[in-house]
Design an enzyme around this catalytic site. Structure first.
Site, PDB file in Angstrom:
ATOM      1  N   ASN A   1      -7.090  -0.514  -3.231  1.00  0.00           N
ATOM      2  CA  ASN A   1      -7.429   0.817  -2.392  1.00  0.00           C
ATOM      3  C   ASN A   1      -6.426   0.777  -1.201  1.00  0.00           C
ATOM      4  OD1 ASN A   1      -8.391   3.348  -1.741  1.00  0.00           O
ATOM      5  ND2 ASN A   1     -10.366   2.300  -1.144  1.00  0.00           N
ATOM      6  N   ASP A   2      -6.580   0.295  -0.422  1.00  0.00           N
ATOM      7  CA  ASP A   2      -5.870   0.485   1.115  1.00  0.00           C
ATOM      8  C   ASP A   2      -4.486   0.012   0.723  1.00  0.00           C
ATOM      9  OD1 ASP A   2      -8.419   1.113   1.905  1.00  0.00           O
ATOM     10  OD2 ASP A   2      -8.937  -0.743   3.084  1.00  0.00           O
ATOM     11  N   ILE A   3      -4.226  -0.924   0.119  1.00  0.00           N
ATOM     12  CA  ILE A   3      -2.806  -1.500   0.183  1.00  0.00           C
ATOM     13  C   ILE A   3      -1.996  -0.355  -0.947  1.00  0.00           C
ATOM     14  CG2 ILE A   3      -3.341  -3.818   0.368  1.00  0.00           C
ATOM     15  CD1 ILE A   3      -3.080  -4.293  -2.649  1.00  0.00           C
TER      16      ILE A   3
END
Length: 480
Positions: free
Chosen positions: A408-410
Site C-alpha cells: 500500500n504505502d510503498i
C-alpha cells in the site's frame, strides 16, 4: 572455573565473530554464513561468561538456561516468517526488562556494600558482584550509579515501547497513532521528572527514586510508540533494537562485562544507523518519528476521485501472456498469505516463456527491514532479479505489467502528489507509470497504516481481489 585470561580471549573472539556477522548480513549470498558467525559468537560468549571467575549458583543458572533454550527452540519452530517482526519486538522487550532488573539488583548490592563497610564486614560477606563493587572508590561508585540510572531508564522505555510495537505488529493494538490529551507535553514532563529523580538518586536519595524512574520510563515507552502510526513501524522496530543495545551496554558497564559492552554497542549503533537509513529512504525526520510525529505535516488529505475496477484471474493471465516485461512488487500481504512460493513458481513460468521478470523492493516493504528479501530467498527466487527501489524505479515507465502483491504505502502516489498525506515526501515505487498495474489485495480497505491509495483508482490499474496465494495459484494454470 576458567581463568580471567581465557574469558578475556573468548570475549575478543566473540566480538570479532559478531562484527563478521553484522558485516555479512549486508549481502544475501553471505547472510547464512553470517548468521552462523553470530550463533558461534553467542555460544562462546555464554559459555565463557558462565564459567568465568566469580560466577556461581549453577544449581539455579543451568535450569534457567535449559528452560530458556527449550522456550527459544519452541518459539523458533512455531513462529512463521510472517510473524518475525512482532517476534523481534517481543525479544527487544525482554532485553529492556532484563536491563531494569539488573540495574535494580546492582543498586541493592551497592547499598549492601556501603552498609557492610559501615559495619566493617569482611569481603566474604559479599556476592561476586558485591565484592567487585567493594573494590570501587567513591568516585567510581558515582559512575556506577549513573550506569544504573541509564540502565533503568533506557531498559524501561525499551520494554513498554517494544510491547506496544509487538501489539501493533500483531494486530492486537490499533495501528493508528494515538496519544493521551497533552501529547508530547506529557512525554516531556515525564522525562524532566525522571531527570530530577536521577539527580536526587545521585545525591543519596533512596531506592524509591529508581522505582519511580522506571515507572515514568515505562509510561514514556508506552506513550511514544502509541503515538507512532503503522506506516512508521519498520523504523520503530529498528529504533527499539538500538535502544535494547544501549540498555545492554549500560548494564555491561555496571557489571564490568567487556563483552556485554561491545555487544550492546554493536547492536545500539547498528540499530541507530539502520533507523537513520530507513528514515532517509522514507524521507522522514528521525526525531519526528521517535517523538510520534512531532512537527509533522498537518491538514486534510486530498480527496480521491474515481472507482476501483476489479479484474479476474483470466484477465491478469492474458495481460501477462502478452507482456514482454514484468515487475513484481511484494508487500506484507504476500507475507501474510505465505504466497512467496507461488510467486516463485509464477516467475519461473514467465521466465521460461522468455519474459523479463524482476522484483522491485522498497527499503521498508513489510514490517521489518529486509522482510521481502528473506521471503523471496526462502522461495529460491534468484538474487540477481531482486532489485532495490533506486535500481528499478526508472524502469517502470517502460514496463508492460506490474503486479503489486499486498503493498500500500510503498506504491502510493499520494506520497509525491499530496503534501498533506501522512507519507508526504516519502520515496515510493512509481508503479503507476507502467502500462498496466494489477494490485493483488484482499479487499478495498486502506491497509495496516490506514492511508488511502490513489493508485487503486487510476485508469491503468485493476484490482485483483482475493488471498494473494490463491490468486497467484489461479494464474499458474493460465500462463502459456
Amino acid at each position: 572455573m576458567l581463568s580471567q585470561g581465557f574469558v578475556s580471549a573468548a570475549a575478543i573472539a566473540a566480538s570479532v565473530l559478531f562484527v563478521l556477522s553484522l558485516g555479512g548480513l549486508s549481502n544475501q549470498e553471505k547472510a547464512k554464513r553470517a548468521v552462523w558467525y553470530g550463533i558461534v559468537g553467542m555460544a562462546v560468549a555464554v559459555f565463557f561468561t558462565a564459567f568465568g571467575p566469580g560466577i556461581g549458583a549453577y544449581w539455579l543458572m543451568i535450569p534457567m538456561v535449559i528452560v530458556g533454550a527449550v522456550a527459544g527452540a519452541y518459539v523458533a519452530k512455531k513462529v512463521e516468517m510472517t510473524e518475525m517482526p512482532q517476534l523481534v519486538a517481543a525479544l527487544h522487550s525482554f532485553v529492556g526488562l532484563a536491563a531494569v532488573f539488573v540495574a535494580w539488583s546492582a543498586d541493592l548490592e551497592r547499598r549492601r556494600v556501603l552498609a557492610a563497610r559501615a559495619l566493617d564486614a569482611g569481603a566474604e560477606q559479599f556476592s561476586a558482584f558485591a565484592a567487585l563493587v567493594a573494590t570501587k572508590a567513591p568516585d567510581e561508585l558515582m559512575f556506577l550509579q549513573i550506569e544504573v540510572v541509564l540502565g533503568v531508564f533506557i531498559g524501561a522505555v525499551t520494554f513498554t515501547g517494544s510491547v506496544i510495537a509487538f501489539g501493533k505488529l500483531a494486530g492486537k493494538v490499533d495501528g493508528k497513532p494515538r496519544q493521551l490529551p497533552g501529547g508530547h507535553l506529557l512525554n516531556a514532563g515525564a522525562a524532566a521528572l525522571s531527570l530530577l529523580l536521577a539527580i536526587l538518586y545521585l545525591n543519596g536519595a533512596g531506592f524509591w527514586t529508581l522505582l519511580l524512574i522506571a515507572a515514568l520510563a515505562f509510561f514514556i515507552g508506552y506513550h511514544l510508540i502509541m503515538g507512532i502510526g503503522g506506516a512508521d513501524m519498520p523504523v520503530v522496530v529498528s529504533m527499539l533494537n538500538s535502544y535494547s543495545g544501549w540498555a545492554a551496554a549500560a548494564i555491561g558497564f555496571t557489571l564490568s562485562n567487556d563483552l556485554l559492552i561491545v555487544t550492546g554497542a554493536l547492536v545500539g549503533s547498528s540499530g541507530a544507523i539502520l533507523s537513520y537509513i530507513m528514515c532517509k529512504a522514507m524521507n522522514r525526520n528521525f526525531v519526528n518519528v521517535i517523538l510520534g510525529g512531532f512537527g509533522g505535516s498537518q491538514g486534510p488529505a486530498a480527496e480521491i476521485e474515481g472507482e476501483q475496477v476489479a479484474i479476474d484471474a483470466g484477465g491478469v493471465a492474458s495481460a501477462l501472456n502478452d507482456a514482454d516485461s514484468v515487475i513484481i512488487v511484494p508487500g506484507y500481504g504476500m507475507a501474510v498469505a505465505q504466497a512467496q512460493n507461488a510467486v516463485s513458481e509464477l516467475v519461473r513460468k514467465l521466465r521460461s516463456a522468455g519474459k523479463e521478470v524482476r522484483f522491485g523492493i522498497h527499503p521498508v516493504a513489510g514490517r521489518l527491514p529486509g522482510h521481502m528479501n528473506v521471503l523471496l530467498a526462502e522461495a529460491r527466487v534468484p538474487y540477481d532479479i531482486v532489485l532495490e527501489m533506486d535500481e528499478i524505479n526508472d524502469d517502470f515507465a517502460s514496463t508492460d505489467v506490474v503486479i503489486v502483491i499486498g503493498s500500500n504505502d510503498i506504491v502510493n502516489p499520494a506520497a509525491q502528489e499530496d503534501p498533506n498525506s501522512p507519507i508526504a515526501g516519502m520515496p515510493v515505487l512509481k508503479v503507476w507509470e507502467a502500462k498496466q498495474v494489477f494490485v493483488c489485495k484482499r479487499g478495498q480497505g486502506t491497509g495496516y497504516s490506514g492511508i488511502e491509495n490513489p493508485l487503486f483508482f487510476k485508469e491503468n490499474t485493476r484490482m485483483f481481489y482475493g488471498d494473494a496465494r490463491s490468486s497467484i495459484d489461479s494464474l499458474l494454470s493460465q500462463i502459456d
